[in-house]
Design an enzyme around this catalytic site. Structure first.
Site, PDB file in Angstrom:
ATOM      1  N   ASN A   1      24.033  20.398  47.697  1.00  0.00           N
ATOM      2  CA  ASN A   1      24.974  19.524  48.540  1.00  0.00           C
ATOM      3  C   ASN A   1      25.554  20.231  49.673  1.00  0.00           C
ATOM      4  OD1 ASN A   1      26.988  20.984  47.597  1.00  0.00           O
ATOM      5  ND2 ASN A   1      28.093  19.358  46.524  1.00  0.00           N
ATOM      6  N   LEU A   2      25.218  21.261  50.047  1.00  0.00           N
ATOM      7  CA  LEU A   2      25.625  22.275  51.138  1.00  0.00           C
ATOM      8  C   LEU A   2      27.130  22.023  51.531  1.00  0.00           C
ATOM      9  CD1 LEU A   2      23.012  20.929  53.978  1.00  0.00           C
ATOM     10  CD2 LEU A   2      22.935  22.866  52.484  1.00  0.00           C
ATOM     11  N   SER A   3      27.862  21.877  50.035  1.00  0.00           N
ATOM     12  CA  SER A   3      29.517  22.214  50.248  1.00  0.00           C
ATOM     13  C   SER A   3      29.886  23.405  50.655  1.00  0.00           C
ATOM     14  CB  SER A   3      30.096  21.609  48.860  1.00  0.00           C
ATOM     15  OG  SER A   3      29.561  22.452  47.823  1.00  0.00           O
TER      16      SER A   3
ATOM     17  N   SER B   1      28.588  34.820  34.672  1.00  0.00           N
ATOM     18  CA  SER B   1      29.667  35.766  35.153  1.00  0.00           C
ATOM     19  C   SER B   1      30.116  36.889  33.838  1.00  0.00           C
ATOM     20  CB  SER B   1      30.642  35.249  35.971  1.00  0.00           C
ATOM     21  OG  SER B   1      31.706  36.408  36.112  1.00  0.00           O
TER      22      SER B   1
ATOM     23  N   TYR C   1      38.107  29.124  36.850  1.00  0.00           N
ATOM     24  CA  TYR C   1      36.586  29.320  37.199  1.00  0.00           C
ATOM     25  C   TYR C   1      35.854  30.119  35.975  1.00  0.00           C
ATOM     26  CZ  TYR C   1      32.812  31.926  38.958  1.00  0.00           C
ATOM     27  OH  TYR C   1      31.510  32.203  39.101  1.00  0.00           O
TER      28      TYR C   1
ATOM     29  N   LYS D   1      32.704  28.879  33.059  1.00  0.00           N
ATOM     30  CA  LYS D   1      31.634  29.879  32.832  1.00  0.00           C
ATOM     31  C   LYS D   1      31.200  29.809  31.439  1.00  0.00           C
ATOM     32  CE  LYS D   1      29.832  30.299  36.961  1.00  0.00           C
ATOM     33  NZ  LYS D   1      28.677  29.637  37.530  1.00  0.00           N
TER      34      LYS D   1
ATOM     35  N   PHE E   1      27.618  40.786  37.744  1.00  0.00           N
ATOM     36  CA  PHE E   1      28.927  41.678  38.042  1.00  0.00           C
ATOM     37  C   PHE E   1      29.113  41.408  39.298  1.00  0.00           C
ATOM     38  CE2 PHE E   1      30.304  43.675  33.940  1.00  0.00           C
ATOM     39  CZ  PHE E   1      29.076  43.217  33.276  1.00  0.00           C
TER      40      PHE E   1
ATOM     41  N   ARG F   1      34.874  48.401  40.004  1.00  0.00           N
ATOM     42  CA  ARG F   1      34.146  47.224  39.604  1.00  0.00           C
ATOM     43  C   ARG F   1      32.488  47.577  39.549  1.00  0.00           C
ATOM     44  NH1 ARG F   1      37.908  45.419  38.564  1.00  0.00           N
ATOM     45  NH2 ARG F   1      39.195  43.544  38.984  1.00  0.00           N
TER      46      ARG F   1
HETATM   47  P1  NAD Z   1      27.634  30.185  47.054  1.00  0.00           P
HETATM   48  O1  NAD Z   1      28.881  29.056  47.136  1.00  0.00           O
HETATM   49  O2  NAD Z   1      27.133  30.707  48.013  1.00  0.00           O
HETATM   50  O3  NAD Z   1      26.322  29.125  46.590  1.00  0.00           O
HETATM   51  C1  NAD Z   1      26.753  28.074  45.675  1.00  0.00           C
HETATM   52  C2  NAD Z   1      25.746  26.856  46.064  1.00  0.00           C
HETATM   53  O4  NAD Z   1      26.009  25.793  45.220  1.00  0.00           O
HETATM   54  C3  NAD Z   1      26.320  26.604  47.608  1.00  0.00           C
HETATM   55  O5  NAD Z   1      25.296  26.535  48.465  1.00  0.00           O
HETATM   56  C4  NAD Z   1      26.844  24.970  47.323  1.00  0.00           C
HETATM   57  O6  NAD Z   1      26.847  24.221  48.404  1.00  0.00           O
HETATM   58  C5  NAD Z   1      26.149  24.700  46.195  1.00  0.00           C
HETATM   59  N1  NAD Z   1      26.755  23.693  45.348  1.00  0.00           N
HETATM   60  C6  NAD Z   1      28.278  23.721  45.254  1.00  0.00           C
HETATM   61  N2  NAD Z   1      28.681  22.478  44.416  1.00  0.00           N
HETATM   62  C7  NAD Z   1      27.454  21.940  44.181  1.00  0.00           C
HETATM   63  C8  NAD Z   1      27.188  20.534  43.767  1.00  0.00           C
HETATM   64  N3  NAD Z   1      28.065  19.745  42.772  1.00  0.00           N
HETATM   65  N4  NAD Z   1      25.834  20.056  43.689  1.00  0.00           N
HETATM   66  C9  NAD Z   1      24.949  20.630  44.315  1.00  0.00           C
HETATM   67  N5  NAD Z   1      25.199  21.925  45.159  1.00  0.00           N
HETATM   68  C10 NAD Z   1      26.485  22.642  45.140  1.00  0.00           C
HETATM   69  O7  NAD Z   1      27.910  30.890  45.832  1.00  0.00           O
HETATM   70  P2  NAD Z   1      27.161  32.262  45.029  1.00  0.00           P
HETATM   71  O8  NAD Z   1      27.956  33.466  45.513  1.00  0.00           O
HETATM   72  O9  NAD Z   1      25.775  32.224  45.668  1.00  0.00           O
HETATM   73  O10 NAD Z   1      27.216  32.006  43.491  1.00  0.00           O
HETATM   74  C11 NAD Z   1      26.131  31.407  42.935  1.00  0.00           C
HETATM   75  C12 NAD Z   1      26.307  31.306  41.512  1.00  0.00           C
HETATM   76  O11 NAD Z   1      26.611  32.364  40.950  1.00  0.00           O
HETATM   77  C13 NAD Z   1      27.486  30.316  41.341  1.00  0.00           C
HETATM   78  O12 NAD Z   1      27.486  29.660  40.105  1.00  0.00           O
HETATM   79  C14 NAD Z   1      28.719  31.471  41.047  1.00  0.00           C
HETATM   80  O13 NAD Z   1      29.678  30.884  40.217  1.00  0.00           O
HETATM   81  C15 NAD Z   1      27.898  32.408  40.424  1.00  0.00           C
HETATM   82  N6  NAD Z   1      28.565  33.764  40.372  1.00  0.00           N
HETATM   83  C16 NAD Z   1      28.753  34.214  41.446  1.00  0.00           C
HETATM   84  C17 NAD Z   1      29.497  35.666  41.568  1.00  0.00           C
HETATM   85  C18 NAD Z   1      29.646  36.323  43.095  1.00  0.00           C
HETATM   86  O14 NAD Z   1      30.508  36.921  42.991  1.00  0.00           O
HETATM   87  N7  NAD Z   1      29.174  35.661  44.043  1.00  0.00           N
HETATM   88  C19 NAD Z   1      29.724  36.412  40.484  1.00  0.00           C
HETATM   89  C20 NAD Z   1      29.144  35.737  39.115  1.00  0.00           C
HETATM   90  C21 NAD Z   1      28.886  34.529  39.236  1.00  0.00           C
HETATM   91  N1  UDP Z   2      40.303  43.392  46.537  1.00  0.00           N
HETATM   92  C1  UDP Z   2      41.054  43.723  47.305  1.00  0.00           C
HETATM   93  N2  UDP Z   2      41.425  43.166  48.592  1.00  0.00           N
HETATM   94  C2  UDP Z   2      40.740  42.131  49.134  1.00  0.00           C
HETATM   95  C3  UDP Z   2      39.819  41.407  48.038  1.00  0.00           C
HETATM   96  C4  UDP Z   2      39.580  42.193  46.750  1.00  0.00           C
HETATM   97  O1  UDP Z   2      41.671  44.989  46.895  1.00  0.00           O
HETATM   98  O2  UDP Z   2      40.901  41.673  49.909  1.00  0.00           O
HETATM   99  C5  UDP Z   2      39.935  43.834  45.475  1.00  0.00           C
HETATM  100  C6  UDP Z   2      40.417  43.151  44.083  1.00  0.00           C
HETATM  101  O3  UDP Z   2      41.797  43.403  43.659  1.00  0.00           O
HETATM  102  C7  UDP Z   2      39.349  43.541  42.990  1.00  0.00           C
HETATM  103  C8  UDP Z   2      38.224  44.077  43.664  1.00  0.00           C
HETATM  104  O4  UDP Z   2      38.464  44.110  45.135  1.00  0.00           O
HETATM  105  O5  UDP Z   2      40.199  44.860  42.378  1.00  0.00           O
HETATM  106  C9  UDP Z   2      36.971  43.006  43.636  1.00  0.00           C
HETATM  107  O6  UDP Z   2      37.566  41.833  44.094  1.00  0.00           O
HETATM  108  P1  UDP Z   2      36.466  40.507  44.295  1.00  0.00           P
HETATM  109  O7  UDP Z   2      37.433  39.333  44.441  1.00  0.00           O
HETATM  110  O8  UDP Z   2      35.654  40.743  45.116  1.00  0.00           O
HETATM  111  O9  UDP Z   2      35.765  40.366  42.982  1.00  0.00           O
HETATM  112  P2  UDP Z   2      36.206  40.346  41.271  1.00  0.00           P
HETATM  113  O10 UDP Z   2      36.117  41.417  40.711  1.00  0.00           O
HETATM  114  O11 UDP Z   2      37.696  39.792  41.259  1.00  0.00           O
HETATM  115  O12 UDP Z   2      35.213  39.112  40.905  1.00  0.00           O
END
Ligand code: NAD
Ligand code: UDP
Length: 338
Positions: free
Chosen positions: A33-35, A125, A150, A154, A179, A232
């Site tokens: 949805n490009l949100s 996650s 959040y 998950k 991770f 981390r």
């Molecule tokens: P992101 O926000 O870049 O990508 C998520 C995408 O989903 C976006 O393009 C957004 O527009 C789309 N979206 C959101 N709600 C929607 C909806 N209702 N319908 C259709 N599209 C929707 O995030 P990301 O970092 O690429 O993460 C992708 C997935 O991985 C997420 O589910 C996130 O929770 C999970 N995840 C991310 C991390 C991280 O640190 N980036 C870590 C663990 C898990």
């Molecule tokens: N962190 C920080 N400064 C920032 C953002 C994150 O010191 O501006 C630290 C945060 O406290 C954590 C680590 O970086 O210890 C990773 O944080 P992030 O939010 O990237 O991922 P998380 O492990 O919380 O999912």
């Protein structure tokens, strides 16, 4: 080769995964949805892959839009990234997270079932291990309630998917527990493009480096770790994307629900990230130590042996690669995709 529906495919991890899927010879339909993303990421993916994909703008909460995609395309498997991911926002507006993440995933499951598509890879996650498990986290540890909404979504989605697979043997589901994804594709053409002030460490560091923010705040230096800052398990986003290609292949040939950690298994401190970024890229990051961020765990990292044994997955990129590639993306795109 398969036809893969990628929800949230325009986002950070999704766009990198689409590229690796195209490279591997799959066809890709993106539903987003490009949100929190821009279609520009997908234009760049197509250019890098020299292959086109299909983009459908839609919301996973809307049944008609999802059903239409499954009717229009013969889908073999779904990779489900779509969802919201900001921990702080999830504390202020839990309902938006329950709706987008939980209700949206339930709607996706319904549409898949209706269309007879039962192969699913879900973005989970490390947060599902909760606060009491010791690192390294292993997949069969009992999960516990994450300390934020959040993470709670998950955990709930994982449990819903497990129950679906238990109730109906046609399902084949991969729970990939990420991770800390960082880095960007080597080309610098796609990368992480957060809206507003970044919540996560890596985009904050690169935005300081590019002059969009004044200084990095390191949240706490009194943790029981080697240098006092949190540790981390940082994983290069292209390695993470590769794990999805392998997980899809695995799911097309297996049944049931199975979880895999996707991390390197090495804890790296926040201070080490800053210092290594400075060394690798030759840029100073003005930094101050501030108080701990509420909810942060002192350290966590993966036991990644199951993904190696069962998916044949192993990270290829070093910490230096992660930090060089993050910077390469940010300096070529100081304002992200805008
Ligand atoms: P992101 O926000 O870049 O990508 C998520 C995408 O989903 C976006 O393009 C957004 O527009 C789309 N979206 C959101 N709600 C929607 C909806 N209702 N319908 C259709 N599209 C929707 O995030 P990301 O970092 O690429 O993460 C992708 C997935 O991985 C997420 O589910 C996130 O929770 C999970 N995840 C991310 C991390 C991280 O640190 N980036 C870590 C663990 C898990
Ligand atoms: N962190 C920080 N400064 C920032 C953002 C994150 O010191 O501006 C630290 C945060 O406290 C954590 C680590 O970086 O210890 C990773 O944080 P992030 O939010 O990237 O991922 P998380 O492990 O919380 O999912």
């Amino acid at each position: 080769m398969a036809n893969i529906l990628v929800t949230g495919g325009a986002g950070y991890i999704g766009s990198h995964t689409c590229l690796e899927l195209l490279h591997a010879g799959h066809d890709v339909v993106v539903f987003d949805n490009l949100s929190n993303s821009s279609e520009e990421s997908l234009r760049r993916v197509e250019k890098l892959a020299n292959k086109s994909s299909v983009f459908v703008q839609g919301d996973i909460r809307h049944q008609a839009e999802l059903d239409q995609v499954f009717q229009a395309h013969q889908i073999d498997a779904v990779i489900h990234f779509a969802g919201l991911k900001a921990v702080g926002e999830s504390q202020k507006n839990p309902l938006i997270y329950f709706d987008n993440n939980i209700a949206g995933s339930v709607q996706l499951i319904k549409s898949m079932e209706k269309a007879g598509v039962f192969n699913l890879v879900f973005s989970s996650s490390a947060t599902v291990y909760g606060e009491s498990n010791p690192s390294p986290y292993q997949e069969d540890m009992p999960l516990s309630l994450p300390n934020n909404n959040y993470g709670y979504t998950k955990l709930i989605i994982e449990q819903i998917l497990e129950k679906m697979a238990l109730a109906d043997s046609r399902w084949s589901i991969a729970l990939l527990r990420y991770f800390n994804p960082v880095g960007a594709h080597k080309s610098g053409q796609i990368g992480e493009d957060p809206q507003g002030i970044p919540n996560n460490l890596m985009p904050y560091v690169t935005q300081v480096a590019v002059g969009r923010r004044e200084s990095l705040s390191i949240f706490g230096n009194d943790y029981p770790t080697k240098d006092g800052t949190c540790e981390r398990d940082f994983i290069h986003v292209v390695d993470l994307a590769q794990a999805h290609v392998l997980a899809v292949a695995n799911r097309l040939n297996n049944k049931g629900c199975r979880a895999w950690n996707i991390g390197t298994g090495s804890p790296i401190s926040v201070l080490k990230i800053k210092e290594t970024f400075e060394r690798v890229n030759g840029i100073q990051i003005p930094t101050e130590f501030t108080k701990r961020r509420v909810g942060d765990l002192s350290a966590f990292y993966a036991d990644a042996s199951r993904a190696k044994a069962e998916l044949g997955w192993q990270p290829q990129y070093t910490l230096e690669d992660m930090l060089a590639d993050s910077w390469n993306w940010q300096k070529q795109n100081p304002n992200g995709f805008n």
